[in-house]
Motif scaffolding. Structure first.
Motif, PDB file in Angstrom:
ATOM      1  N   GLU A  42      38.937 -23.366 -20.883  1.00 42.69           N
ATOM      2  CA  GLU A  42      39.786 -23.891 -21.960  1.00 42.69           C
ATOM      3  C   GLU A  42      39.916 -25.416 -21.860  1.00 42.69           C
ATOM      4  O   GLU A  42      39.846 -26.125 -22.872  1.00 42.69           O
ATOM      5  CB  GLU A  42      41.166 -23.231 -21.904  1.00 42.69           C
ATOM      6  CG  GLU A  42      41.136 -21.758 -22.293  1.00 42.69           C
ATOM      7  CD  GLU A  42      42.471 -21.057 -22.045  1.00 42.69           C
ATOM      8  OE1 GLU A  42      43.347 -21.657 -21.366  1.00 42.69           O
ATOM      9  OE2 GLU A  42      42.628 -19.906 -22.508  1.00 42.69           O
ATOM     10  N   ILE A  43      40.086 -25.917 -20.649  1.00 45.09           N
ATOM     11  CA  ILE A  43      40.257 -27.365 -20.455  1.00 45.09           C
ATOM     12  C   ILE A  43      38.957 -28.101 -20.778  1.00 45.09           C
ATOM     13  O   ILE A  43      38.961 -29.151 -21.439  1.00 45.09           O
ATOM     14  CB  ILE A  43      40.717 -27.667 -19.013  1.00 45.09           C
ATOM     15  CG1 ILE A  43      42.160 -27.176 -18.822  1.00 45.09           C
ATOM     16  CG2 ILE A  43      40.616 -29.157 -18.693  1.00 45.09           C
ATOM     17  CD1 ILE A  43      42.649 -27.235 -17.386  1.00 45.09           C
ATOM     18  N   ILE A  44      37.828 -27.559 -20.319  1.00 38.62           N
ATOM     19  CA  ILE A  44      36.538 -28.207 -20.586  1.00 38.62           C
ATOM     20  C   ILE A  44      36.241 -28.220 -22.086  1.00 38.62           C
ATOM     21  O   ILE A  44      35.798 -29.238 -22.634  1.00 38.62           O
ATOM     22  CB  ILE A  44      35.406 -27.507 -19.804  1.00 38.62           C
ATOM     23  CG1 ILE A  44      35.552 -27.799 -18.299  1.00 38.62           C
ATOM     24  CG2 ILE A  44      34.033 -27.972 -20.310  1.00 38.62           C
ATOM     25  CD1 ILE A  44      34.547 -27.067 -17.417  1.00 38.62           C
ATOM     26  N   GLU A  45      36.503 -27.099 -22.747  1.00 37.19           N
ATOM     27  CA  GLU A  45      36.234 -27.046 -24.192  1.00 37.19           C
ATOM     28  C   GLU A  45      37.150 -27.997 -24.960  1.00 37.19           C
ATOM     29  O   GLU A  45      36.717 -28.660 -25.911  1.00 37.19           O
ATOM     30  CB  GLU A  45      36.390 -25.622 -24.714  1.00 37.19           C
ATOM     31  CG  GLU A  45      35.971 -25.495 -26.166  1.00 37.19           C
ATOM     32  CD  GLU A  45      35.912 -24.056 -26.655  1.00 37.19           C
ATOM     33  OE1 GLU A  45      35.563 -23.864 -27.844  1.00 37.19           O
ATOM     34  OE2 GLU A  45      36.216 -23.134 -25.876  1.00 37.19           O
ATOM     35  N   ALA A  46      38.401 -28.091 -24.525  1.00 39.04           N
ATOM     36  CA  ALA A  46      39.340 -28.993 -25.203  1.00 39.04           C
ATOM     37  C   ALA A  46      38.922 -30.451 -25.032  1.00 39.04           C
ATOM     38  O   ALA A  46      39.051 -31.262 -25.956  1.00 39.04           O
ATOM     39  CB  ALA A  46      40.749 -28.791 -24.642  1.00 39.04           C
ATOM     40  N   ALA A  47      38.391 -30.784 -23.860  1.00 40.97           N
ATOM     41  CA  ALA A  47      38.016 -32.173 -23.581  1.00 40.97           C
ATOM     42  C   ALA A  47      36.661 -32.555 -24.168  1.00 40.97           C
ATOM     43  O   ALA A  47      36.468 -33.690 -24.612  1.00 40.97           O
ATOM     44  CB  ALA A  47      38.004 -32.415 -22.072  1.00 40.97           C
TER      45      ALA A  47
END
Length: 314
Positions: A208-213
């Protein structure tokens, strides 16, 4: 006026007859059947047919190796005889450099195998990849990215979720430089010691964090320190992800000299190798030499996805 009308009617009838789909299909069929007949009497065409089997390579199925675990398949190839004939027809002589090939897919693919870690690509594919695990070492990333850009290659960076949360701009820079990103857990735990629920939380949170960034979905998971258990692999598989390890370790965290690091890798690297590294001073200083020597061995360097692909490297 009557004569004009009759002429118009005749012309119209003729146009309809020629434009009729059945007529068009017939004419196309005649062309298709006439062309091979001309080819068959051409010695060049016969020569290509005769020699084609010597250039064919059978596909290789994906398999679960006893030592190396899951290994992807690799496309075979066969000669496209009509295309090859067309490519040689102008000079009228057989030239193997002008052969055109089509790829033959294997029957068993990586996705057909039960969940298992991946330590290497297909040993028949002359390609390797770098697995760059990032949880620290920000000061060396720019130099490494510049070296990769200089050689026009893309590799795979596996990012720790907590690192991405603190360094979203660096994560974006990696992606904007054309590299693939994968999941390296959220807080770098020993995945072997985690319950299924905790393992899932580590992977999902990082995704989730990688996709958001970066806007990128992760399809590859690299467990910290290569520590896992069967349940870890299954959890990743349930999340539509495959678990990757490595074939060759730079051991760059021990701060080896450039000579030691390059010799360590080059003594072990081969078709399908996955080289583990981190953003360290040793790797940053060795990367240019390493890339040059790998290319001298006629090995291409690509991402994990490219290495796992069944597409041939000719």
């Amino acid at each position: 006026m009557k004569k004009v009308s009759i002429i118009i009617m005749i012309c119209l009838a003729g146009w309809i007859a020629v434009s009729n789909p059945f007529v068009s299909k017939y004419l196309t069929l005649k062309k298709e059947t006439a062309l091979p007949a001309a080819k068959e009497s051409d010695p060049l065409y016969q020569s290509i047919i005769k020699k084609a089997p010597t250039y064919e390579i059978p596909p290789i199925d994906a398999t679960n190796d006893r030592v190396w675990k899951a290994i992807p398949g690799y496309n075979g190839r066969k000669v496209d005889i009509p295309a090859s004939y067309k490519n040689m027809k102008q000079k009228g002589v057989f030239n193997e450099k002008r052969l055109i090939f089509t790829q033959i897919k294997p029957k068993v693919h990586l996705n057909d195998l039960p969940p298992a870690p991946i330590y290497k690509g297909n040993p028949n594919k002359p390609m390797v990849t770098f697995i760059i695990n990032v949880a620290w070492g920000n000061e060396y990333l720019s130099e490494m990215l510049a070296t990769l850009k200089k050689h026009n290659i893309s590799v795979s960076f596996f990012l720790e979720g907590n690192w991405v949360k603190k360094n979203p701009d660096l994560a974006k820079m990696i992606v904007s430089s054309g590299h693939e990103v994968g999941n390296h857990s959220y807080s770098h735990p020993d995945m072997k010691q985690l319950t299924s629920g905790s393992a899932r939380e580590q992977i999902v949170k990082t995704n989730e964090i990688i996709e958001a960034a970066t806007g990128k979905k992760c399809v590859w998971f690299a467990p910290p320190s290569g520590s896992y258990r069967d349940e870890t692999i299954k959890v990743a598989s349930e999340l539509k992800m495959k678990t990757v390890m490595w074939t060759v370790d730079t051991v760059d965290w021990r701060k080896p000299t450039a000579d030691v690091l390059v010799n360590r890798v080059m003594s072990k690297i081969n078709n399908g190798s996955m080289v583990l590294m981190h953003p360290t001073e040793s790797t940053a200083k060795s990367l240019d030499r390493l890339i040059k020597q790998i290319k001298q061995k006629n090995l291409e360097i690509g991402t994990v996805s490219e290495l796992m692909s069944e597409e041939r490297v000719e």
